[in-house]
Design a protein around this motif. Structure first.
Motif, PDB file in Angstrom:
ATOM      1  N   LEU A  50       0.826  -1.209   0.000  1.00  0.00           N
ATOM      2  CA  LEU A  50       0.000   0.000   0.000  1.00  0.00           C
ATOM      3  C   LEU A  50       0.862   1.262   0.000  1.00  0.00           C
ATOM      4  O   LEU A  50       0.538   2.243  -0.678  1.00  0.00           O
ATOM      5  N   GLU A  51       1.944   1.236   0.751  1.00  0.00           N
ATOM      6  CA  GLU A  51       2.842   2.397   0.760  1.00  0.00           C
ATOM      7  C   GLU A  51       3.410   2.643  -0.633  1.00  0.00           C
ATOM      8  O   GLU A  51       3.481   3.783  -1.105  1.00  0.00           O
ATOM      9  N   LYS A  52       3.808   1.570  -1.303  1.00  0.00           N
ATOM     10  CA  LYS A  52       4.367   1.681  -2.649  1.00  0.00           C
ATOM     11  C   LYS A  52       3.325   2.213  -3.632  1.00  0.00           C
ATOM     12  O   LYS A  52       3.608   3.116  -4.434  1.00  0.00           O
ATOM     13  N   GLY A 144     -10.633  12.948 -10.539  1.00  0.00           N
ATOM     14  CA  GLY A 144     -11.630  11.888 -10.585  1.00  0.00           C
ATOM     15  C   GLY A 144     -11.858  11.200  -9.256  1.00  0.00           C
ATOM     16  O   GLY A 144     -10.983  11.149  -8.378  1.00  0.00           O
ATOM     17  N   ALA A 145     -13.058  10.628  -9.090  1.00  0.00           N
ATOM     18  CA  ALA A 145     -13.431   9.937  -7.861  1.00  0.00           C
ATOM     19  C   ALA A 145     -12.643   8.656  -7.618  1.00  0.00           C
ATOM     20  O   ALA A 145     -12.290   8.365  -6.469  1.00  0.00           O
ATOM     21  N   PRO A 146     -12.329   7.833  -8.652  1.00  0.00           N
ATOM     22  CA  PRO A 146     -11.624   6.580  -8.373  1.00  0.00           C
ATOM     23  C   PRO A 146     -10.308   6.775  -7.637  1.00  0.00           C
ATOM     24  O   PRO A 146      -9.994   6.042  -6.689  1.00  0.00           O
ATOM     25  N   LEU A 147      -9.521   7.758  -8.052  1.00  0.00           N
ATOM     26  CA  LEU A 147      -8.246   7.998  -7.390  1.00  0.00           C
ATOM     27  C   LEU A 147      -8.459   8.436  -5.954  1.00  0.00           C
ATOM     28  O   LEU A 147      -7.816   7.917  -5.025  1.00  0.00           O
ATOM     29  N   GLU A 148      -9.356   9.391  -5.737  1.00  0.00           N
ATOM     30  CA  GLU A 148      -9.590   9.893  -4.380  1.00  0.00           C
ATOM     31  C   GLU A 148     -10.163   8.800  -3.486  1.00  0.00           C
ATOM     32  O   GLU A 148      -9.777   8.679  -2.318  1.00  0.00           O
ATOM     33  N   ASP A 149     -11.091   8.001  -4.009  1.00  0.00           N
ATOM     34  CA  ASP A 149     -11.677   6.922  -3.204  1.00  0.00           C
ATOM     35  C   ASP A 149     -10.618   5.907  -2.797  1.00  0.00           C
ATOM     36  O   ASP A 149     -10.594   5.450  -1.641  1.00  0.00           O
ATOM     37  N   ALA A 214      -7.966  -1.388  -5.036  1.00  0.00           N
ATOM     38  CA  ALA A 214      -8.397  -0.104  -5.597  1.00  0.00           C
ATOM     39  C   ALA A 214      -7.215   0.712  -6.081  1.00  0.00           C
ATOM     40  O   ALA A 214      -7.237   1.274  -7.189  1.00  0.00           O
ATOM     41  N   LEU A 215      -6.154   0.782  -5.287  1.00  0.00           N
ATOM     42  CA  LEU A 215      -4.983   1.567  -5.678  1.00  0.00           C
ATOM     43  C   LEU A 215      -4.269   0.942  -6.873  1.00  0.00           C
ATOM     44  O   LEU A 215      -3.771   1.655  -7.744  1.00  0.00           O
ATOM     45  N   ALA A 217      -5.659  -0.795  -9.267  1.00  0.00           N
ATOM     46  CA  ALA A 217      -6.460  -0.503 -10.457  1.00  0.00           C
ATOM     47  C   ALA A 217      -6.267   0.941 -10.909  1.00  0.00           C
ATOM     48  O   ALA A 217      -6.128   1.227 -12.104  1.00  0.00           O
ATOM     49  N   VAL A 218      -6.235   1.861  -9.943  1.00  0.00           N
ATOM     50  CA  VAL A 218      -6.039   3.275 -10.278  1.00  0.00           C
ATOM     51  C   VAL A 218      -4.639   3.494 -10.858  1.00  0.00           C
ATOM     52  O   VAL A 218      -4.476   4.238 -11.825  1.00  0.00           O
ATOM     53  N   GLU A 219      -3.637   2.855 -10.276  1.00  0.00           N
ATOM     54  CA  GLU A 219      -2.270   3.009 -10.774  1.00  0.00           C
ATOM     55  C   GLU A 219      -2.158   2.541 -12.222  1.00  0.00           C
ATOM     56  O   GLU A 219      -1.563   3.217 -13.067  1.00  0.00           O
ATOM     57  N   SER A 220      -2.775   1.384 -12.521  1.00  0.00           N
ATOM     58  CA  SER A 220      -2.734   0.863 -13.881  1.00  0.00           C
ATOM     59  C   SER A 220      -3.430   1.816 -14.853  1.00  0.00           C
ATOM     60  O   SER A 220      -2.896   2.125 -15.930  1.00  0.00           O
ATOM     61  N   GLN A 221      -4.616   2.289 -14.479  1.00  0.00           N
ATOM     62  CA  GLN A 221      -5.347   3.220 -15.333  1.00  0.00           C
ATOM     63  C   GLN A 221      -4.587   4.536 -15.485  1.00  0.00           C
ATOM     64  O   GLN A 221      -4.519   5.117 -16.571  1.00  0.00           O
ATOM     65  N   GLN A 222      -4.013   4.986 -14.388  1.00  0.00           N
ATOM     66  CA  GLN A 222      -3.264   6.251 -14.394  1.00  0.00           C
ATOM     67  C   GLN A 222      -2.079   6.182 -15.338  1.00  0.00           C
ATOM     68  O   GLN A 222      -1.866   7.082 -16.166  1.00  0.00           O
TER      69      GLN A 222
END
Length: 348
Positions: A50-52, A144-149, A214-215, A217-222
């Protein structure tokens, strides 16, 4: 006194039995080893993951912001470029119309003014691409909401982890109390602390998995979106420069070609500059010449020409076979001078 002694001995035996029962109970659950682990190996790995992910998504977000800043600057510069270029185009076209007598420069100004409109059209297309393909998608991703969530889940996990560490200290303190005084009250409080600790660890496991997924998925999309937008920016800028370079190359070729054509064309001598005192002479064509315009005179080898004007530019003006025009001076050789401007040889 004997009764009191017997009662004291009885109480002492009861306390001893209770102590033995407590010790026996906790000896099977790690009581003698006060190394209660708040974080097991699996939880530690999840925490590190999670830290990474948190650092990676934050870094990716910062990079997206830098791209947005650059695109905003390019857009602002682009609109200024369009404004200045449009003004220059208008001034060039105006000069070309108002100074038609200055043929070479006026023509070059007109060519550049017309082509400049196409350059500004390319700039406008590139600026529009920056807005639609770079600015809008990246801004939507940043806010966007996905990153913040996902980041909120990671923050909740971090707070729960801190609570678990505090609870672990509480368990250790209760264990020490039981070792010092293994009475039922202390034992009950220890059980409550351990139960709370188990609940926290179970909740951490669930929340940790959710936050990690969640993180990730967001990292991959980002990363995928940022890469695509970066490639779009490079392609758009490359296309813009290639098209502008092609336009400028064509402008240069037209300007130079027009200048060379005008400089090599036969000069025009106003009729009012001609006088009866002008000395004509007869010349013979030594080389054939094919006229490329109405101002030029075609010659065949052996033709005789009445030469009426010789220009320093290397062209001469004369008459042959009832036609007049300009031809290269080097293509003829002088034969005789005619008596005056109206004189014509008998064989002509």
């Amino acid at each position: 006194m004997d009764a009191l002694r017997k009662q004291a001995t009885k109480l002492r035996d009861q306390v001893a039995k209770q102590q033995q029962a407590v010790i026996k109970q906790f000896s099977t659950s790690g009581y003698e080893h006060s190394d209660v682990m708040v974080i097991d190996e699996l939880e530690l790995q999840r925490h590190q993951q999670l830290e990474k992910l948190y650092r990676s998504t934050r870094s990716g977000k910062d990079f997206q912001r830098e791209l947005v800043k650059a695109a905003e600057a390019f857009t602002a510069i682009g609109y200024k470029h369009i404004e200045a270029g449009t003004k220059l185009s208008e001034e060039c076209c105006k000069y070309g119309v108002e100074n038609a007598n200055d043929e070479i420069l006026a023509k070059a100004a007109s060519i550049y003014g017309d082509a400049r409109k196409h350059v500004e059209k390319e700039q406008e297309d590139f600026t529009r691409l920056l807005f639609s393909q770079i600015l809008e998608p990246l801004r939507a991703m940043i806010n966007g909401a996905p990153l913040e969530d996902a980041r909120h889940l990671a923050q909740r996990y971090s707070r729960m982890r801190q609570e678990a560490e505090t609870q672990a200290s509480e368990v250790s303190r209760r264990q020490a109390r039981v070792r010092e005084a293994p009475i039922p009250e202390n034992v009950t409080k220890l059980h409550a602390a351990e139960t709370r600790m188990q609940e926290l660890k179970a909740n951490m496991a669930v929340l940790g998995k959710e936050a990690s997924a969640a993180l990730a998925a967001v990292e991959s999309q980002q990363q995928r979106l940022t890469f695509q937008r970066l490639v779009s920016m490079v392609e758009g800028e490359r296309t813009y420069h290639e098209r502008v370079a092609a336009i400028l190359h064509q402008i240069e070729a037209e300007m130079v070609s027009d200048k060379q054509r005008r400089e090599s064309a036969p000069p025009t001598v106003p009729s009012n500059l001609m006088s009866d005192k002008t000395k004509y002479f007869l010349a013979e064509a030594m080389h054939g010449f094919e006229a490329s315009s109405d101002k030029e005179l075609s010659l065949a080898i052996g033709d005789y020409v009445v030469v009426r004007k010789v220009s320093p530019s290397g062209w001469s003006e004369g008459e042959c076979r009832g036609r007049n025009g300009w031809f290269p001076s080097a293509y003829v050789e002088r034969r005789q001078r005619l008596p005056n401007s109206n004189g014509t040889p008998d064989f002509y």
